[in-house]
Scaffold this motif. Structure first.
Motif, PDB file in Angstrom:
ATOM      1  N   GLU A  42       0.822  -1.213   0.000  1.00  0.00           N
ATOM      2  CA  GLU A  42       0.000   0.000   0.000  1.00  0.00           C
ATOM      3  C   GLU A  42       0.854   1.259   0.000  1.00  0.00           C
ATOM      4  OE1 GLU A  42      -3.199  -0.025  -0.309  1.00  0.00           O
ATOM      5  OE2 GLU A  42      -3.625  -2.142   0.099  1.00  0.00           O
ATOM      6  N   LEU A  43       0.237   2.348  -0.482  1.00  0.00           N
ATOM      7  CA  LEU A  43       0.755   3.702  -0.292  1.00  0.00           C
ATOM      8  C   LEU A  43      -0.096   4.360   0.771  1.00  0.00           C
ATOM      9  CD1 LEU A  43       1.913   2.887  -3.104  1.00  0.00           C
ATOM     10  CD2 LEU A  43       1.701   5.292  -3.758  1.00  0.00           C
ATOM     11  N   VAL A  44       0.556   4.952   1.767  1.00  0.00           N
ATOM     12  CA  VAL A  44      -0.145   5.537   2.913  1.00  0.00           C
ATOM     13  C   VAL A  44       0.369   6.948   3.129  1.00  0.00           C
ATOM     14  CG1 VAL A  44      -0.695   5.300   5.356  1.00  0.00           C
ATOM     15  CG2 VAL A  44      -0.335   3.243   3.964  1.00  0.00           C
ATOM     16  N   GLU A  45      -0.552   7.910   3.218  1.00  0.00           N
ATOM     17  CA  GLU A  45      -0.172   9.306   3.438  1.00  0.00           C
ATOM     18  C   GLU A  45      -0.668   9.780   4.805  1.00  0.00           C
ATOM     19  OE1 GLU A  45      -1.426  12.029   0.447  1.00  0.00           O
ATOM     20  OE2 GLU A  45      -0.341  11.026  -1.167  1.00  0.00           O
ATOM     21  N   GLY A  46       0.152  10.613   5.438  1.00  0.00           N
ATOM     22  CA  GLY A  46      -0.264  11.201   6.700  1.00  0.00           C
ATOM     23  C   GLY A  46       0.835  12.064   7.284  1.00  0.00           C
ATOM     24  N   ARG A  47       0.529  12.676   8.405  1.00  0.00           N
ATOM     25  CA  ARG A  47       1.489  13.560   9.072  1.00  0.00           C
ATOM     26  C   ARG A  47       2.092  12.826  10.266  1.00  0.00           C
ATOM     27  NH1 ARG A  47       2.505  18.719   8.078  1.00  0.00           N
ATOM     28  NH2 ARG A  47       0.624  18.915   6.780  1.00  0.00           N
ATOM     29  N   VAL A  48       3.418  12.862  10.361  1.00  0.00           N
ATOM     30  CA  VAL A  48       4.120  12.190  11.448  1.00  0.00           C
ATOM     31  C   VAL A  48       3.887  12.960  12.745  1.00  0.00           C
ATOM     32  CG1 VAL A  48       6.346  11.407  12.314  1.00  0.00           C
ATOM     33  CG2 VAL A  48       5.862  11.311   9.852  1.00  0.00           C
ATOM     34  N   LEU A  49       3.261  12.291  13.700  1.00  0.00           N
ATOM     35  CA  LEU A  49       3.023  12.934  14.992  1.00  0.00           C
ATOM     36  C   LEU A  49       4.279  12.939  15.843  1.00  0.00           C
ATOM     37  CD1 LEU A  49       0.872  14.175  16.913  1.00  0.00           C
ATOM     38  CD2 LEU A  49       0.519  11.853  17.798  1.00  0.00           C
ATOM     39  N   LEU A  50       5.020  11.829  15.788  1.00  0.00           N
ATOM     40  CA  LEU A  50       6.240  11.730  16.595  1.00  0.00           C
ATOM     41  C   LEU A  50       7.208  10.772  15.923  1.00  0.00           C
ATOM     42  CD1 LEU A  50       7.821  12.286  19.249  1.00  0.00           C
ATOM     43  CD2 LEU A  50       6.666  10.266  20.206  1.00  0.00           C
ATOM     44  N   ALA A  51       8.457  11.226  15.755  1.00  0.00           N
ATOM     45  CA  ALA A  51       9.541  10.368  15.277  1.00  0.00           C
ATOM     46  C   ALA A  51      10.486  10.138  16.444  1.00  0.00           C
ATOM     47  CB  ALA A  51      10.274  11.026  14.109  1.00  0.00           C
ATOM     48  N   GLU A  52      10.706   8.869  16.793  1.00  0.00           N
ATOM     49  CA  GLU A  52      11.549   8.581  17.948  1.00  0.00           C
ATOM     50  C   GLU A  52      12.363   7.319  17.713  1.00  0.00           C
ATOM     51  OE1 GLU A  52       9.174   7.831  21.366  1.00  0.00           O
ATOM     52  OE2 GLU A  52       7.852   6.403  20.361  1.00  0.00           O
ATOM     53  N   LYS A  53      13.507   7.242  18.417  1.00  0.00           N
ATOM     54  CA  LYS A  53      14.374   6.078  18.311  1.00  0.00           C
ATOM     55  C   LYS A  53      14.305   5.281  19.587  1.00  0.00           C
ATOM     56  CE  LYS A  53      18.996   4.780  16.688  1.00  0.00           C
ATOM     57  NZ  LYS A  53      20.313   5.301  16.210  1.00  0.00           N
ATOM     58  N   ALA A  54      14.168   3.964  19.444  1.00  0.00           N
ATOM     59  CA  ALA A  54      14.100   3.084  20.605  1.00  0.00           C
ATOM     60  C   ALA A  54      14.629   1.719  20.198  1.00  0.00           C
ATOM     61  CB  ALA A  54      12.668   2.967  21.120  1.00  0.00           C
ATOM     62  N   GLY A  55      15.536   1.162  21.023  1.00  0.00           N
ATOM     63  CA  GLY A  55      16.065  -0.158  20.749  1.00  0.00           C
ATOM     64  C   GLY A  55      16.776  -0.279  19.417  1.00  0.00           C
ATOM     65  N   GLY A  56      17.389   0.808  18.949  1.00  0.00           N
ATOM     66  CA  GLY A  56      18.113   0.783  17.688  1.00  0.00           C
ATOM     67  C   GLY A  56      17.252   1.011  16.465  1.00  0.00           C
ATOM     68  N   ARG A  57      15.950   1.089  16.629  1.00  0.00           N
ATOM     69  CA  ARG A  57      15.034   1.323  15.512  1.00  0.00           C
ATOM     70  C   ARG A  57      14.395   2.694  15.631  1.00  0.00           C
ATOM     71  NH1 ARG A  57      11.010  -3.683  15.263  1.00  0.00           N
ATOM     72  NH2 ARG A  57      10.888  -3.258  17.505  1.00  0.00           N
ATOM     73  N   VAL A  58      13.961   3.234  14.497  1.00  0.00           N
ATOM     74  CA  VAL A  58      13.236   4.505  14.487  1.00  0.00           C
ATOM     75  C   VAL A  58      11.766   4.221  14.201  1.00  0.00           C
ATOM     76  CG1 VAL A  58      12.904   6.700  13.265  1.00  0.00           C
ATOM     77  CG2 VAL A  58      15.216   5.916  13.839  1.00  0.00           C
ATOM     78  N   PHE A  59      10.898   4.831  14.986  1.00  0.00           N
ATOM     79  CA  PHE A  59       9.458   4.672  14.837  1.00  0.00           C
ATOM     80  C   PHE A  59       8.854   6.007  14.400  1.00  0.00           C
ATOM     81  CE2 PHE A  59      10.898   1.501  17.779  1.00  0.00           C
ATOM     82  CZ  PHE A  59      10.137   0.376  17.494  1.00  0.00           C
ATOM     83  N   LEU A  60       8.136   5.980  13.296  1.00  0.00           N
ATOM     84  CA  LEU A  60       7.372   7.138  12.858  1.00  0.00           C
ATOM     85  C   LEU A  60       5.921   6.882  13.237  1.00  0.00           C
ATOM     86  CD1 LEU A  60       8.894   7.673   9.273  1.00  0.00           C
ATOM     87  CD2 LEU A  60       9.673   8.638  11.454  1.00  0.00           C
ATOM     88  N   ASP A 100      17.197  12.248   7.433  1.00  0.00           N
ATOM     89  CA  ASP A 100      17.177  11.926   8.856  1.00  0.00           C
ATOM     90  C   ASP A 100      15.733  11.676   9.276  1.00  0.00           C
ATOM     91  OD1 ASP A 100      17.373  11.687  11.564  1.00  0.00           O
ATOM     92  OD2 ASP A 100      18.092  13.729  11.930  1.00  0.00           O
ATOM     93  N   PRO A 101      15.355  10.425   9.535  1.00  0.00           N
ATOM     94  CA  PRO A 101      13.965  10.160   9.887  1.00  0.00           C
ATOM     95  C   PRO A 101      13.527  10.814  11.184  1.00  0.00           C
ATOM     96  CG  PRO A 101      15.314   8.196  10.184  1.00  0.00           C
ATOM     97  CD  PRO A 101      16.160   9.202   9.479  1.00  0.00           C
ATOM     98  N   LEU A 102      14.477  11.093  12.078  1.00  0.00           N
ATOM     99  CA  LEU A 102      14.122  11.751  13.332  1.00  0.00           C
ATOM    100  C   LEU A 102      13.756  13.216  13.124  1.00  0.00           C
ATOM    101  CD1 LEU A 102      16.798  10.204  15.715  1.00  0.00           C
ATOM    102  CD2 LEU A 102      14.360   9.644  15.593  1.00  0.00           C
ATOM    103  N   ALA A 103      14.059  13.748  11.947  1.00  0.00           N
ATOM    104  CA  ALA A 103      13.703  15.137  11.637  1.00  0.00           C
ATOM    105  C   ALA A 103      12.321  15.247  11.007  1.00  0.00           C
ATOM    106  CB  ALA A 103      14.743  15.744  10.705  1.00  0.00           C
ATOM    107  N   LEU A 104      11.584  14.145  10.941  1.00  0.00           N
ATOM    108  CA  LEU A 104      10.294  14.143  10.263  1.00  0.00           C
ATOM    109  C   LEU A 104       9.118  14.451  11.180  1.00  0.00           C
ATOM    110  CD1 LEU A 104      10.768  11.080   7.871  1.00  0.00           C
ATOM    111  CD2 LEU A 104      10.876  13.516   7.299  1.00  0.00           C
ATOM    112  N   ASN A 105       9.384  14.887  12.397  1.00  0.00           N
ATOM    113  CA  ASN A 105       8.278  15.305  13.270  1.00  0.00           C
ATOM    114  C   ASN A 105       7.438  16.370  12.578  1.00  0.00           C
ATOM    115  OD1 ASN A 105       8.383  13.849  15.785  1.00  0.00           O
ATOM    116  ND2 ASN A 105      10.309  14.908  16.214  1.00  0.00           N
ATOM    117  N   GLY A 106       6.148  16.131  12.467  1.00  0.00           N
ATOM    118  CA  GLY A 106       5.253  17.107  11.861  1.00  0.00           C
ATOM    119  C   GLY A 106       5.221  17.098  10.352  1.00  0.00           C
TER     120      GLY A 106
END
Length: 241
Positions: free
Chosen positions: A158-176, A204-210
């Motif tokens: 699928e293709l999914v569109e939306g706004r990232v509410l929070l980008a964070e790193k935990a356990g070596g992985r990044v969660f959007l 930088d995926p951590l810069a994708l907040n908002g």
């Protein structure tokens, strides 16, 4: 790209696979055409699958073609992987043509990422013009803020569109995270092994907040609907904030 095999197309299996007269099976890398059952039980053909196969036949059947490699050259089924060209005048780039006509979606791998900017541009124009598959609800770009609808598409690309509410790193992985409830809302996950590719491309995926983004990949159901990201081209940044 590096030169690969040449041959004449003797048959077309589906919208992204064909057979050459030298016995090689070629899988067109960089896209995914609508799938046909191909003998699989309980598999329903995707909409526009017959049209995609027919168009690939019209473009290539009986013609001399050239494969060019931009990454891995074979898959686990020993199919040749590459961009396919018909060296007529002018030269025809088969993947770009299929995407431009709306008969496939961009589909990439971390070890085969050549030409993706051009392919994404062709797909984008076809989607904007609602050509081919983009006029069918089966291929609708899904909304990240509708996790229940995404769960119904688990197991699908699928293709999914939306706004990232929070980008964070935990356990070596990044969660959007696209919602406040990570157990039920949509999430895109970047594995530690993939983060080096993101660094190399300057994303930088951590810069994708908002940021407003479009994610592409296979939807699974682990703490709500989720897509695993293995390389940066699976994310298109539509608006920074």
């Amino acid at each position: 790209m590096r030169p690969g095999p040449k041959g004449k197309v003797v048959s077309v299996t589906d919208g992204d696979t064909l057979l050459l007269d030298n016995g090689l099976t070629v899988r067109l890398i960089g896209l995914q055409a609508p799938k046909l059952p191909q003998g699989r039980e309980n598999f329903t053909a995707w909409p526009k699958s017959d049209e995609a196969k027919a168009r690939l036949e019209a473009l290539t059947l009986g013609k001399a073609v050239e494969v060019r490699h931009g990454g891995e050259t074979r898959d686990r089924h020993d199919r040749v992987l590459g961009q396919l060209f018909v060296p007529d005048t002018p030269e025809l780039w088969v993947q770009r043509q299929l995407l431009a006509e709306g008969l496939a979606r961009v589909y990439s791998f971390p070890d085969n990422r050549a030409c993706l900017a051009d392919l994404l541009a062709a797909e984008s124009l076809a989607r904007t013009m609602r050509l081919g598959i983009w006029a069918d609800p089966y291929y609708t770009v899904r909304r990240a803020d509708r996790p229940e609808a995404l769960l119904a598409r688990a197991g699908q690309y699928e293709l999914v569109e939306g706004r990232v509410l929070l980008a964070e790193k935990a356990g070596g992985r990044v969660f959007l995270n696209f919602g406040r409830h990570w157990k039920t809302d949509f999430t895109a996950v970047i594995d530690a092994r993939a983060l080096g590719l993101f660094t190399a491309t300057g994303l930088d995926p951590l810069a994708l907040n908002g940021a407003l983004v479009r994610i592409r990949g296979w939807v699974d159901d682990r703490d709500g609907p989720r897509i695993e990201l293995t390389h940066p081209e699976q994310i298109e940044v539509l608006a920074a904030r």
